[in-house]
Design an enzyme around this catalytic site. Structure first.
Site, PDB file in Angstrom:
ATOM      1  N   ASP A  79    -101.382  31.347   4.927  1.00 54.84           N
ATOM      2  CA  ASP A  79     -99.943  31.411   5.205  1.00 54.84           C
ATOM      3  C   ASP A  79     -99.203  30.080   5.192  1.00 54.84           C
ATOM      4  OD1 ASP A  79    -100.197  34.121   5.386  1.00 54.84           O
ATOM      5  OD2 ASP A  79     -99.929  34.242   7.560  1.00 54.84           O
TER       6      ASP A  79
ATOM      7  N   CYS B 292    -102.502  35.132  12.230  1.00 51.00           N
ATOM      8  CA  CYS B 292    -103.119  35.521  10.965  1.00 51.00           C
ATOM      9  C   CYS B 292    -104.431  34.800  10.687  1.00 51.00           C
ATOM     10  CB  CYS B 292    -102.139  35.311   9.818  1.00 51.00           C
ATOM     11  SG  CYS B 292    -100.729  36.437   9.886  1.00 51.00           S
TER      12      CYS B 292
ATOM     13  N   LYS C 250    -101.599  39.250   1.148  1.00 53.09           N
ATOM     14  CA  LYS C 250    -101.996  40.089   2.281  1.00 53.09           C
ATOM     15  C   LYS C 250    -100.785  40.801   2.858  1.00 53.09           C
ATOM     16  CE  LYS C 250    -102.044  36.498   5.892  1.00 53.09           C
ATOM     17  NZ  LYS C 250    -101.080  37.103   6.826  1.00 53.09           N
TER      18      LYS C 250
END
Length: 276
Positions: free
Chosen positions: A57, A200, A167
């Site tokens: 991310d 995450c 994702k």
């Protein structure tokens, strides 16, 4: 900056070969190497040939000053050191022949596979300001595939040969090809960097451990916009329940001291007939 310029020919590590009309089920040889990593709760010896780096991310909507997270009032400047250190990790990983996997939110524009609980996390008041909206300062659709918000943030960049996985959950293993990619790479140790460490990064690391992968969290190349105790608790839980933690300097030292990767093994693509 984001220098994603396409894919290099992938050296497949999990392919059958052909010899004299016979299908040879032996996979390509992966010479073992050794790297000793200073880690907690104990130092570990890993095989760089069977290790991959997963960077989670580091994308504009989370890290950039005009991304979605900054737009809702979150101080994203606390993520900058992790971005810088992740860039160092990625460069060292490439030099040592470790696969680099960029794991980012990249939702379908129609959100057809997005469950309501995930949508709610990003739009808790139901005002339409979450995933897919154009409410970020950039006006790009939030966390949507191929958008500015889903692209790698300044300070890190993709290179030919890196792998990208979109994702759609906190964990990168649900509804994605991540596990298949890793198994075809024939890796069993995963080094994690990125944001947010308590969300995450942690969710993906836990699922990796439950699937049987060895996991290492880089404590300084991961960060969170949550209160600092959330990162501290994540580090504690990784050491206590799932795997190991290490610092970026320790990883760089371990990779630099490892036996060098054979140049031919690094660059030569494997073809179905290369054993004839």
């Amino acid at each position: 900056m984001n220098t994603d310029n396409g894919l290099a020919p992938l050296r497949h590590r999990n392919r059958w070969r052909f010899s004299g009309g016979t299908v040879d089920l032996h996979r390509p040889d992966l010479p073992a190497r050794t790297a000793t990593l200073g880690a907690e709760p104990a130092p570990v010896v890993l095989d760089p040939t069977r290790t991959a780096v997963i960077v989670v991310d580091l994308q504009n909507d989370f890290c950039a000053p005009d991304g979605w997270l900054a737009g809702i009032g979150v101080d994203v400047s606390v993520l900058a050191p992790a971005v810088d250190l992740s860039a160092q990790v990625v460069a060292a990983a490439r030099a040592a022949g470790l696969p680099v996997i960029w794991l980012n939110w990249g939702n379908r524009p129609d959100q057809a596979n997005l469950p309501p609980g995930v949508a709610h996390v990003y739009d808790p008041r139901g005002t339409g300001e979450g995933i897919g909206s154009r409410t970020a300062p950039s006006r790009a659709p939030v966390l949507t595939k191929d958008s500015w918000g889903a692209a790698l943030t300044d300070g890190v960049g993709s290179a030919p040969g890196d792998l990208h996985v979109d994702k759609y959950r906190m964990s990168g293993f649900w509804d994605t090809p991540l596990d298949s990619v890793l198994r075809n790479l024939r890796v069993d140790t995963l080094v994690f960097a990125g944001v947010n460490s308590d969300q995450c990064v942690y969710a993906t690391l836990v699922d990796a451990a439950c699937l049987g992968y060895d996991v290492v969290l880089l404590t300084d190349a991961s960060a969170t916009t949550s209160p600092s105790y959330c990162h501290d608790a994540t580090v504690y839980n990784v050491r206590q329940c799932y795997g190991f933690t290490a610092s970026t300097p320790d990883l760089l030292d371990a990779l630099a001291a490892a036996r060098p990767l054979d140049a031919g093994h690094r660059t030569a693509p494997t073809t179905p007939k290369d054993s004839e």
